[in-house]
Design a protein around this motif. Structure first.
Motif, mmCIF file in Angstrom:
data_model
loop_
_atom_site.group_PDB
_atom_site.id
_atom_site.type_symbol
_atom_site.label_atom_id
_atom_site.label_comp_id
_atom_site.label_asym_id
_atom_site.label_seq_id
_atom_site.Cartn_x
_atom_site.Cartn_y
_atom_site.Cartn_z
ATOM 1 N N UNK A 64 -3.372 -2.725 26.055
ATOM 2 C CA UNK A 64 -2.279 -3.537 25.503
ATOM 3 C C UNK A 64 -0.916 -3.072 25.985
ATOM 4 N N UNK A 65 -0.104 -4.030 26.363
ATOM 5 C CA UNK A 65 1.300 -3.748 26.659
ATOM 6 C C UNK A 65 2.075 -3.956 25.357
ATOM 7 N N UNK A 66 2.135 -2.910 24.563
ATOM 8 C CA UNK A 66 2.797 -2.959 23.261
ATOM 9 C C UNK A 66 4.229 -2.454 23.312
ATOM 10 N N UNK A 67 4.685 -2.060 24.502
ATOM 11 C CA UNK A 67 6.035 -1.510 24.631
ATOM 12 C C UNK A 67 7.131 -2.456 24.143
ATOM 13 N N UNK A 68 7.045 -3.769 24.387
ATOM 14 C CA UNK A 68 8.126 -4.639 23.913
ATOM 15 C C UNK A 68 8.338 -4.571 22.400
ATOM 16 N N UNK A 69 7.248 -4.535 21.626
ATOM 17 C CA UNK A 69 7.398 -4.472 20.174
ATOM 18 C C UNK A 69 7.796 -3.080 19.699
ATOM 19 N N UNK A 70 7.316 -2.045 20.362
ATOM 20 C CA UNK A 70 7.726 -0.686 20.016
ATOM 21 C C UNK A 70 9.214 -0.490 20.307
ATOM 22 N N UNK A 71 9.650 -0.933 21.463
ATOM 23 C CA UNK A 71 11.064 -0.819 21.814
ATOM 24 C C UNK A 71 11.917 -1.688 20.896
ATOM 25 N N UNK A 72 11.401 -2.866 20.531
ATOM 26 C CA UNK A 72 12.141 -3.727 19.619
ATOM 27 C C UNK A 72 12.353 -3.071 18.274
ATOM 28 N N UNK A 73 11.337 -2.375 17.776
ATOM 29 C CA UNK A 73 11.469 -1.667 16.498
ATOM 30 C C UNK A 73 12.521 -0.571 16.596
ATOM 31 N N UNK A 74 12.563 0.093 17.736
ATOM 32 C CA UNK A 74 13.572 1.147 17.926
ATOM 33 C C UNK A 74 14.973 0.549 18.020
ATOM 34 N N UNK A 75 15.115 -0.541 18.744
ATOM 35 C CA UNK A 75 16.430 -1.165 18.872
ATOM 36 C C UNK A 75 16.948 -1.675 17.532
ATOM 37 N N UNK A 76 16.038 -2.213 16.694
ATOM 38 C CA UNK A 76 16.463 -2.652 15.371
ATOM 39 C C UNK A 76 16.908 -1.472 14.513
ATOM 40 N N UNK A 77 16.239 -0.340 14.681
ATOM 41 C CA UNK A 77 16.637 0.866 13.961
ATOM 42 C C UNK A 77 18.029 1.303 14.374
ATOM 43 N N UNK A 78 18.316 1.225 15.656
ATOM 44 C CA UNK A 78 19.654 1.602 16.116
ATOM 45 C C UNK A 78 20.713 0.640 15.574
ATOM 46 N N UNK A 79 20.394 -0.649 15.561
ATOM 47 C CA UNK A 79 21.333 -1.620 15.015
ATOM 48 C C UNK A 79 21.565 -1.375 13.523
ATOM 49 N N UNK A 80 20.498 -1.043 12.816
ATOM 50 C CA UNK A 80 20.611 -0.772 11.383
ATOM 51 C C UNK A 80 21.526 0.420 11.099
ATOM 52 N N UNK A 81 21.652 1.295 12.065
ATOM 53 C CA UNK A 81 22.507 2.462 11.914
ATOM 54 C C UNK A 81 23.836 2.320 12.637
ATOM 55 N N UNK A 82 24.117 1.088 13.085
ATOM 56 C CA UNK A 82 25.399 0.825 13.734
ATOM 57 C C UNK A 82 25.542 1.478 15.087
ATOM 58 N N UNK A 83 24.428 1.694 15.772
ATOM 59 C CA UNK A 83 24.439 2.376 17.064
ATOM 60 C C UNK A 83 24.103 1.404 18.184
ATOM 61 N N UNK A 84 24.570 1.683 19.391
ATOM 62 C CA UNK A 84 24.203 0.820 20.522
ATOM 63 C C UNK A 84 22.703 0.923 20.815
#
Length: 223
Positions: A19-39
């Protein structure tokens, strides 16, 4: 290594192999950064760390390790995000469907052995077309995770096959270490998230550039 014959069973790593699950894993990380006001961290920088899960992605995005005080809170929040959108953009790698169909045609059992915790594996596997796996061994199914051989040995047991008759296919060093420790033929892959630059990465018994190449190889072998 002795002359190859067609194996009665092949076991696969999940993330980066089937499985190429990287898009959803990276998406979860990017949302975490947004939730913390980070780029947000660029996807190209996160993708190579997908096989390492939370540890690898938090290291890439925040520069933290499990020894850092902030790490655990980030890990929990990241996994919450991932659970919420676990199979939005995750797909099977090109050629995996044909490979699995060929295994069925040749009467070769197959299963999944991943370090992903069962609560994620059980949610992801049926949504990306892998429900026909003969067994699914998650990172917390046995007392040990890869590179320990216990999960692979348990998978062979569930398939009713002697471990040293199996192949184990993966895109990460720990996959090859686990397969070798279990006495299996080890197969490294040229797709996924590992480093495919060496002709036989991590001294695996075999290296295949694509799922189609593995399909072709299996077709040439006799029992």
């Amino acid at each position: 290594m002795t002359t190859l014959t067609r194996p009665p069973a092949i076991l696969f790593d999940l993330d980066g192999t089937l499985a190429d699950s990287a898009p959803d894993l990276a998406g979860a990380m990017n949302r975490l950064q947004l939730q913390r006001g980070l780029p947000q961290t660029d996807y190209a920088l996160l993708r190579p760390h997908a096989s390492a899960g939370a540890r690898g992605l938090i290291g890439a995005a925040f520069g933290l390790t499990p020894h850092d005080d902030e790490y655990e809170a980030l890990r929990v929040a990241f996994l919450d995000n991932y659970t919420a959108e676990i199979a939005v953009r995750s797909t099977l790698f090109e050629g995996i469907g044909g490979l699995l169909a060929a295994l069925h045609e040749h009467d070769i059992a197959w299963g999944i052995v991943t370090n992903k915790a069962a609560r994620f594996t059980e949610a992801l596997v049926p949504q990306i077309g892998l429900s026909m796996a003969g067994c699914v061994i998650s990172g917390d199914t046995t007392p040990h995770a890869k590179p320990h051989p216990a999960p692979l040995i348990e998978a062979a047991r569930r398939l009713g096959v002697v471990a040293d008759q199996c192949w184990y296919v993966g895109d990460d060093l720990r996959d090859i270490e686990a397969g070798r420790a279990a006495g299996m033929v080890t197969v490294s892959v040229g797709w996924g998230y590992g480093d495919p630059s060496h002709p036989t990465p991590w001294n695996a018994d075999l290296h295949v550039a694509s799922p189609t190449d593995l399909t072709r190889l299996i077709a040439t072998l006799s029992r």
